[in-house]
Design an enzyme around this catalytic site. Structure first.
Site, short mmCIF file in Angstrom:
data_model
loop_
_atom_site.label_atom_id
_atom_site.label_comp_id
_atom_site.label_asym_id
_atom_site.label_seq_id
_atom_site.Cartn_x
_atom_site.Cartn_y
_atom_site.Cartn_z
N VAL A 1 13.89 -11.07 -10.49
CA VAL A 1 14.86 -11.58 -11.46
C VAL A 1 15.55 -12.76 -10.80
O VAL A 1 16.36 -12.61 -9.89
CB VAL A 1 15.88 -10.49 -11.85
CG1 VAL A 1 16.90 -11.06 -12.82
CG2 VAL A 1 15.16 -9.30 -12.46
N ASN B 1 10.78 -17.48 -6.71
CA ASN B 1 9.42 -17.91 -6.41
C ASN B 1 8.81 -18.75 -7.53
O ASN B 1 8.05 -19.68 -7.28
CB ASN B 1 8.54 -16.68 -6.13
CG ASN B 1 7.43 -16.99 -5.15
OD1 ASN B 1 7.59 -17.83 -4.25
ND2 ASN B 1 6.29 -16.36 -5.30
N ARG C 1 6.06 -15.40 1.52
CA ARG C 1 6.10 -15.26 0.06
C ARG C 1 4.84 -15.86 -0.56
O ARG C 1 4.29 -16.84 -0.06
CB ARG C 1 7.34 -15.95 -0.51
CG ARG C 1 8.65 -15.33 -0.08
CD ARG C 1 8.82 -13.93 -0.65
NE ARG C 1 8.78 -13.94 -2.10
CZ ARG C 1 9.84 -14.15 -2.88
NH1 ARG C 1 11.03 -14.38 -2.33
NH2 ARG C 1 9.73 -14.10 -4.19
N CYS D 1 -17.15 2.71 2.31
CA CYS D 1 -16.75 2.50 3.71
C CYS D 1 -17.28 3.64 4.57
O CYS D 1 -18.04 4.51 4.11
CB CYS D 1 -15.23 2.41 3.79
SG CYS D 1 -14.38 3.97 3.43
N HIS E 1 -15.80 6.17 5.60
CA HIS E 1 -15.31 7.47 5.15
C HIS E 1 -16.11 8.00 3.98
O HIS E 1 -15.89 9.13 3.53
CB HIS E 1 -13.83 7.37 4.73
CG HIS E 1 -12.90 7.04 5.86
ND1 HIS E 1 -12.33 5.80 6.01
CD2 HIS E 1 -12.44 7.80 6.90
CE1 HIS E 1 -11.56 5.80 7.07
NE2 HIS E 1 -11.60 7.00 7.64
#
Length: 571
Positions: free
Chosen positions: A2, A172, A251, A520, A522
């Site tokens: 905001v 931003n 940022r 991956c 895993h």
């Protein structure tokens, strides 16, 4: 986030709807009951009970509500909001107010915000010290702002603009658009700029802030004015926008490497486009025939809040006469620093296109307003700057623009947006041709970059799919929407396709968008991420382990490569 204009509007709402002199009766909210909350801060908030509300002020992104010797300071953060006298209802998940203050007649609720109590004298002293630098304040001083920027010669422009001690209220969005307007790379340092360039930087920052404020106040879509922020392509040269994390706080930064120069000496301020003529700051502040006066803007009925056309002398819905423009308002409009002094350019036209007709119908139950589509006039050519179709062209991929391809004065295509889905329409042009246009969505989620001559990698996707185009749903045959799982769980972050029609007409089509992604070490499906660091690999997509940091394996694969490879130690 905001930004300053949003906080300023919240302050104006409180100032106009919450009367002074009320006593604070009750305080409640999740900030007082959450586990791990600061007990000292909570007790300071509770001490506001019984105090009298004396006024409200805003400074940049901060809002101050005064209660005698103490002040409630509110920062709205990324997604903060505020409600005044909201109807009592059972709150949905995640919508509990952070703080809710009950006064004698009015109730103010703050959501997703940070609140704290400070001394009133300290807040007013801070307000006096920084008010001249606040880009949202009517007391903004151009000379003071230029001097404040000049004092940070060794810092990058992207850091100076976001410094709330230098230019309070800049966020931003304003940072990225202002730097594009001045044609400077975000990494350029202040000491590299000439005096004229610093002045132009301050002017364009202030100008986009005014545009931001006007759009938010009138309900006009701000994203139509974006040149680089969250766009796939530059609206000036059609090249791919560079997205990276830059500056002291990392940022997100959007800029065009072609239009924004790293060599400040090669930028000619006189050739840069201007959004409006607010810098009559250095000249006499008389009336300007190119500046829209307050009576020429859309006005809101104070009784039913309907937005009426500038030429209407009474509200179309309730027939309430239009309030007269006060003399002090006319003086304010003549001020160069006034937020109302926007030039009459198509990009600063805040009224709605003349596409409908209103008819008041009186009955026993009251007066109703009927809206009819205006089909009596032929639509303007799509490349007309005032044409509604022309505004749609700015949001269309270039391959769908047909004979009306974007030019230098028309803007260029941008990313597709989806959430409720684009509602495709057919517009009849004077020559008998048809043009596909898209209506504005209620929510936006960037899903891809349109291909362009400057895009080396073809059809890039910011969200992470490698499909040149989304699949079509089996029931309707329409292109589907790409969405992301936000719910916590094993599938969080995964992308999927669903039907693009509105909810009432949507079919049950569902398809995971990452079925072709590798697994991956895993054995879990990888996530696709994008390189945000500046360098030769900026913008490239890669596969990585979907687990959280600290639990990830060392799997890595460029998205355009074949079989996956694990990162070796030291690589």
């Amino acid at each position: 986030m905001v930004e300053g204009p949003g906080c300023t509007l919240n302050g104006e709402k409180i100032r106009s709807r919450v009367h002074k002199g009320q006593t604070l009766k009750e305080i409640r909210g999740s900030t007082l009951t959450a586990k791990g909350s600061d007990p000292e801060r909570n007790s300071a908030i509770q001490r506001l009970k019984g105090c009298q509300y004396t006024g409200v002020d805003t400074l940049g992104k901060e809002l101050f509500m005064y209660f005698g010797p103490n002040t409630l300071r509110v920062h709205f953060g990324m997604n903060g909001s505020m409600r005044i006298n909201a109807a009592e209802r059972k709150p949905s998940s995640g919508s509990h107010p952070v703080l809710e203050i009950h006064m004698t007649k009015d109730t103010v609720s703050f959501f997703d915000s940070t609140v704290e109590v400070r001394l009133t004298d300290d807040c007013k002293q801070r307000l006096r010290a920084l008010q001249a630098l606040d880009v949202c304040s009517p007391k903004f001083s151009f000379s003071c702002s230029v001097e404040a920027v000049r004092r940070h010669g060794g810092r990058m422009l992207c850091d100076v603009l976001l410094d709330q001690a230098v230019m309070p209220g800049v966020g931003n969005i304003i940072k990225n658009e202002a730097l594009f307007d001045v044609g400077l790379h975000p990494a350029v340092k202040v000491e590299q700029l000439s005096e004229e360039q610093v002045q132009h930087l301050v002017k364009m920052t202030r100008d986009f802030t005014v545009l931001f404020y006007k759009c938010r106040k009138s309900g006009s879509p701000l994203h139509k004015h974006y040149k680089v922020y969250k766009r796939g392509q530059c609206r000036q040269c059609a090249r791919v926008i560079t997205v990276c994390r830059l500056g002291e706080n990392g940022r997100m930064t959007y800029f065009c490497q072609h239009c924004q120069k790293q060599d400040a000496g090669s930028v000619d301020v006189s050739k840069r486009p201007a959004r409006n003529t607010l810098i009559g700051w250095a000249s006499s502040g008389g009336a300007n025939e190119n500046v829209a006066r307050k009576e020429e803007e859309d006005w809101a009925c104070h009784l039913c809040t309907l937005i009426n056309r500038p030429t209407a002398n009474a509200c179309d819905a309730c027939l309430t006469p239009r309030a007269q423009v006060q003399k002090e308002d006319a003086v304010t409009d003549a001020s160069p620093a006034s937020t109302a002094s926007l030039v009459r350019y198509p990009c600063t036209a805040f009224w709605k296109p003349q596409e409908e007709r209103k008819l008041n119908w009186r009955s026993a139950f009251g007066t109703s307003t009927l809206l009819f589509s205006d089909l009596s006039e032929k639509p303007r050519r799509a490349n007309s700057p005032l044409s509604p179709l022309g505004s749609h062209l700015n949001s269309m991929p270039p391959e769908r623009e047909g004979p009306f391809k974007s030019g230098a004065c028309q803007g260029t295509s941008g990313p597709n947006y989806a959430s409720g889905g684009w509602q495709r329409q057919r517009a009849q042009l004077p020559g008998g041709e048809t043009l596909a246009s898209y209506s504005q969505p209620s929510k936006k989620m960037r899903i891809d970059h349109s291909s362009s001559p400057g895009n080396k990698s073809g059809a890039h996707t910011t969200a992470g799919t490698q499909h040149a185009s989304p699949p079509c749903c089996s029931s309707h045959g329409h292109p589907t929407l790409l969405r992301v799982v936000h719910k916590n769980g094993d599938s969080k972050g995964r992308q999927f396709y669903v039907c693009s029609l509105p909810r009432e007409a949507k079919c049950n089509f569902f398809e995971w968008a990452d079925l072709h992604f590798p697994s991956c070490h895993h054995g879990k499906r990888c996530l696709m991420r994008t390189v945000l660091k500046l360098g030769p690999n900026n913008g490239r997509n890669f596969y990585t382990c979907s687990l959280q940091k600290g639990k990830q394996c060392d799997y890595f694969q460029w998205a355009e490569n074949g079989p996956g490879v694990a990162i070796l130690p030291g690589c």
